[in-house]
Design an enzyme around this catalytic site. Structure first.
Site, PDB file in Angstrom:
ATOM      1  N   PHE A 126       1.842  -6.241  13.044  1.00 26.79           N
ATOM      2  CA  PHE A 126       2.748  -5.359  13.791  1.00 26.79           C
ATOM      3  C   PHE A 126       4.198  -5.834  13.732  1.00 26.79           C
ATOM      4  CE2 PHE A 126      -1.473  -5.077  15.713  1.00 26.79           C
ATOM      5  CZ  PHE A 126      -1.710  -3.711  15.603  1.00 26.79           C
ATOM      6  N   LEU A 127       4.485  -6.837  12.890  1.00 21.46           N
ATOM      7  CA  LEU A 127       5.857  -7.360  12.861  1.00 21.46           C
ATOM      8  C   LEU A 127       6.841  -6.281  12.436  1.00 21.46           C
ATOM      9  CD1 LEU A 127       6.858  -7.743   9.675  1.00 21.46           C
ATOM     10  CD2 LEU A 127       5.406  -9.739   9.790  1.00 21.46           C
ATOM     11  N   CYS A 140       7.306   1.506   6.176  1.00 20.83           N
ATOM     12  CA  CYS A 140       6.056   1.699   6.922  1.00 20.83           C
ATOM     13  C   CYS A 140       5.889   3.096   7.510  1.00 20.83           C
ATOM     14  CB  CYS A 140       5.957   0.661   8.029  1.00 20.83           C
ATOM     15  SG  CYS A 140       5.714  -0.993   7.364  1.00 20.83           S
ATOM     16  N   THR A 146       0.869  -1.181   0.000  1.00 18.92           N
ATOM     17  CA  THR A 146       0.000   0.000   0.000  1.00 18.92           C
ATOM     18  C   THR A 146       0.910   1.238   0.000  1.00 18.92           C
ATOM     19  OG1 THR A 146      -0.120  -0.238   2.420  1.00 18.92           O
ATOM     20  CG2 THR A 146      -1.999  -1.038   1.158  1.00 18.92           C
TER      21      THR A 146
HETATM   22  P1  NAD Z   1       6.090  -5.936  -0.256  1.00 23.92           P
HETATM   23  O1  NAD Z   1       6.184  -4.901  -1.308  1.00 23.92           O
HETATM   24  O2  NAD Z   1       7.326  -6.547   0.297  1.00 23.92           O
HETATM   25  O3  NAD Z   1       5.171  -7.139  -0.771  1.00 23.92           O
HETATM   26  C1  NAD Z   1       3.984  -6.975  -1.472  1.00 23.92           C
HETATM   27  C2  NAD Z   1       3.808  -8.175  -2.377  1.00 23.92           C
HETATM   28  O4  NAD Z   1       2.509  -8.115  -2.964  1.00 23.92           O
HETATM   29  C3  NAD Z   1       4.805  -8.225  -3.525  1.00 23.92           C
HETATM   30  O5  NAD Z   1       5.439  -9.488  -3.541  1.00 23.92           O
HETATM   31  C4  NAD Z   1       3.939  -8.028  -4.777  1.00 23.92           C
HETATM   32  O6  NAD Z   1       4.440  -8.711  -5.899  1.00 23.92           O
HETATM   33  C5  NAD Z   1       2.618  -8.588  -4.294  1.00 23.92           C
HETATM   34  N1  NAD Z   1       1.455  -8.121  -5.050  1.00 23.92           N
HETATM   35  C6  NAD Z   1       1.146  -6.868  -5.441  1.00 23.92           C
HETATM   36  N2  NAD Z   1      -0.028  -6.867  -6.137  1.00 23.92           N
HETATM   37  C7  NAD Z   1      -0.440  -8.151  -6.180  1.00 23.92           C
HETATM   38  C8  NAD Z   1      -1.574  -8.779  -6.749  1.00 23.92           C
HETATM   39  N3  NAD Z   1      -2.505  -8.093  -7.407  1.00 23.92           N
HETATM   40  N4  NAD Z   1      -1.685 -10.121  -6.618  1.00 23.92           N
HETATM   41  C9  NAD Z   1      -0.750 -10.826  -5.947  1.00 23.92           C
HETATM   42  N5  NAD Z   1       0.348 -10.276  -5.371  1.00 23.92           N
HETATM   43  C10 NAD Z   1       0.484  -8.953  -5.496  1.00 23.92           C
HETATM   44  O7  NAD Z   1       5.231  -5.274   0.910  1.00 23.92           O
HETATM   45  P2  NAD Z   1       5.303  -5.594   2.484  1.00 23.92           P
HETATM   46  O8  NAD Z   1       6.449  -4.894   3.099  1.00 23.92           O
HETATM   47  O9  NAD Z   1       5.125  -7.052   2.678  1.00 23.92           O
HETATM   48  O10 NAD Z   1       3.990  -4.834   2.978  1.00 23.92           O
HETATM   49  C11 NAD Z   1       2.703  -5.298   2.658  1.00 23.92           C
HETATM   50  C12 NAD Z   1       1.699  -4.541   3.506  1.00 23.92           C
HETATM   51  O11 NAD Z   1       1.926  -4.820   4.892  1.00 23.92           O
HETATM   52  C13 NAD Z   1       1.793  -3.022   3.373  1.00 23.92           C
HETATM   53  O12 NAD Z   1       0.502  -2.485   3.494  1.00 23.92           O
HETATM   54  C14 NAD Z   1       2.616  -2.623   4.573  1.00 23.92           C
HETATM   55  O13 NAD Z   1       2.359  -1.306   4.998  1.00 23.92           O
HETATM   56  C15 NAD Z   1       2.146  -3.612   5.612  1.00 23.92           C
HETATM   57  N6  NAD Z   1       3.101  -3.876   6.680  1.00 23.92           N
HETATM   58  C16 NAD Z   1       4.419  -3.992   6.389  1.00 23.92           C
HETATM   59  C17 NAD Z   1       5.317  -4.272   7.415  1.00 23.92           C
HETATM   60  C18 NAD Z   1       6.790  -4.386   7.118  1.00 23.92           C
HETATM   61  O14 NAD Z   1       7.577  -4.368   8.069  1.00 23.92           O
HETATM   62  N7  NAD Z   1       7.188  -4.506   5.855  1.00 23.92           N
HETATM   63  C19 NAD Z   1       4.865  -4.440   8.725  1.00 23.92           C
HETATM   64  C20 NAD Z   1       3.508  -4.338   8.979  1.00 23.92           C
HETATM   65  C21 NAD Z   1       2.632  -4.055   7.949  1.00 23.92           C
END
Ligand code: NAD
Length: 471
Positions: A151-152, A279, A85
């Site tokens: 929350f990781l 984040c 996002t």
């Molecule tokens: P990321 O970019 O590492 O991973 C997102 C994944 O989604 C990618 O592998 C991408 O290819 C896939 N994707 C995108 N569109 C897709 C679709 N239509 N179909 C299938 N797969 C699709 O992101 P992230 O760091 O894992 O974060 C994901 C969410 O979790 C975000 O909203 C982020 O704010 C939240 N979040 C992240 C963390 C963190 O530490 N990274 C912690 C808590 C929450």
């Protein structure tokens, strides 16, 4: 339970592996074919402790990888949406990935499903996801939308997932809440922690973790408010550190004095070069936008962000005042990831600082235990990469510590010094005791603490940023 996790990034892959370890059958769906191919070859595309072990344990049995969202939805009772996002140009959360997944889910609903927002999303997203699924053919009563924020923290993601401070389930129907409770039952009831092959318990873990049941909207708000509060703590201590620098106080001592108050706590009170990562920066902007749309001008968040940006400007000024001029200076840099324990460089303060230093005409040779590959994509050939911290320091006019990797706090100071042109260390993470550094022959600058040197420094004050606090 059969689960689908959509998105195999830092959150989705960890969640999928951990759900499998809790005993569920998981299909992790992604539309990135390269990532899927790597996962199916047995590779682990991100650096995260315990993740290789968990994937090894469950690959091909309890965890599978696929690009077929529809089949995964049909097979699963709950579908966790963990896609990115990112921020739009206006600073709002770009929910187009979430929307596209919601559309894809809608067409495959053939029995009761729980669609769970795992991604960090603004309040009201659950309403929108529900509308999109209805618009695309699913019937009322065939599905519910829940919010189960994650929350990781990267670097300790697996243990954070399995030993969380709390599990928040935002569900608006009893049926939906019951599914989520069942998924997390091995943690909440504690049976997971009794297993012989359990992932080791970290310090401070509360077993079993509390489960907090809320409405979907409250859960969405909990995530944004938590991240905003944590970022505020960091900016608060950074502002205090700036005052310490101006008056010659020591922020480490001030921090201890503040943090031992149990109402405040010492965690997230580490001064440095500011928060970064995928984040906090985007979530603060998104939360500010959500607040504005709801009619509240959350100016406190503007200030948190301003202090954070200022922290980097102050650091560059510190480097300049340590070296006088920057053009042509050779800098060793330790750390590229936005924090220790991860290879993630998104919004990394280190990368942002390196870009500024390159613009000033510096040459940079950097070392990071995990982030070289990602940093190479971001910085192209504009810097050199070293194989060890000592190689990064070789011939350097100064060494900059920009990420708090554990190994950077345990360097052989004698060897390091023998590599450097001048023994100047500018530590953006306060990893060393200034007196020890001075005794080891270094001129040492850090954040919010007086500079130290074997020779008396020109001014008793930290000779870096004077009284100016704004760029
Ligand atoms: P990321 O970019 O590492 O991973 C997102 C994944 O989604 C990618 O592998 C991408 O290819 C896939 N994707 C995108 N569109 C897709 C679709 N239509 N179909 C299938 N797969 C699709 O992101 P992230 O760091 O894992 O974060 C994901 C969410 O979790 C975000 O909203 C982020 O704010 C939240 N979040 C992240 C963390 C963190 O530490 N990274 C912690 C808590 C929450």
């Amino acid at each position: 339970m059969q689960l689908a996790v959509v998105g195999s990034g830092y959150v989705g892959l960890v969640a999928g592996a951990c759900f499998a370890d809790l005993g569920h059958d998981v299909i992790v769906v992604d539309n990135d074919q390269k990532k899927l191919a790597a996962l199916n070859r047995g590779e682990v595309p991100i650096h995260e402790n315990f993740l290789p072990e968990l994937l090894e344990r469950h690959r091909g049995t309890r965890i599978r990888f696929s690009d077929d969202l529809q089949n995964a939805v049909r097979a699963s009772k709950a579908i966790f949406v963990a896609v990115g996002t990112p921020p739009t140009h206006q600073g709002e959360a770009d929910l187009s990935y979430v929307e596209s997944v919601a559309r894809g889910i809608a067409g495959a609903i053939d029995s009761y499903k729980v669609v769970v927002e795992k991604s960090t999303v603004p309040v009201y997203t659950s309403d929108w996801v529900r509308k999109i699924i209805l618009r695309n053919g699913a019937e009322h009563g065939e599905f519910d939308v829940a919010s189960n924020p994650e929350f990781l923290r990267e670097g300790t993601a697996v243990t954070d997932f399995l030993y969380p401070d709390r599990i928040v389930i935002g569900a608006d129907t009893g049926r939906c809440a019951a599914v989520l409770r069942e998924i997390y039952a091995p943690l909440v009831e504690g049976s997971y922690y009794l297993r012989p092959d359990v992932i080791p318990r970290p310090d401070r873990a509360q077993i079993p973790p509390p489960l907090i049941a809320t409405s979907a909207k409250s859960a969405e708000l909990i995530k944004h408010a938590s991240n905003a509060f944590l970022a505020m703590k960091i900016s608060f201590i950074n502002a205090v550190a700036s005052i310490c620098e101006s008056v010659g106080a020591n922020v480490q001592q001030v921090r201890e004095g503040i943090g031992t108050d149990t109402r405040i706590g010492s965690r997230f009170l580490n001064p440095g070069i500011g928060y970064g990562g995928s984040c906090f920066p985007k979530d603060l902007m998104a939360f500010r936008s959500v607040a504005r749309e709801s009619g509240y001008d959350f100016r406190l968040l503007d200030e948190v962000m301003r202090i954070n940006e200022d922290q980097r400007v102050r650091f560059i000024r510190k480097v300049r005042s340590a070296l006088w001029t920057l053009r042509g200076k050779k800098l060793g840099v330790l750390g590229l990831a936005f924090k220790g324990g991860t290879d993630d460089i998104r919004e990394s303060p280190s990368i942002l600082l390196i870009k500024s230093l390159l613009q000033e005409g510096c040459q940079v040779c950097a070392y990071d235990p995990a982030a070289h590959e990602r940093a190479k994509e971001e910085l192209n050939a504009s810097i050199d990469f070293a194989e060890t911290p000592y190689e990064a320091a070789r011939g350097a006019d100064a060494l900059l510590i920009l990420t708090e990797w554990e190994e950077f706090a345990a360097l052989d100071l004698r060897q390091l010094r023998s590599e450097m042109k001048y023994p100047i260390v500018i530590d953006g993470r306060n990893l060393y005791d200034p007196e020890i550094m001075a005794a080891a022959g270094y001129t040492y600058y850090s954040v919010g603490r007086p500079a130290a040197s074997p020779e008396p420094l020109p001014s008793a004050k930290t000779p870096t940023v004077g009284k100016k606090t704004h760029s």
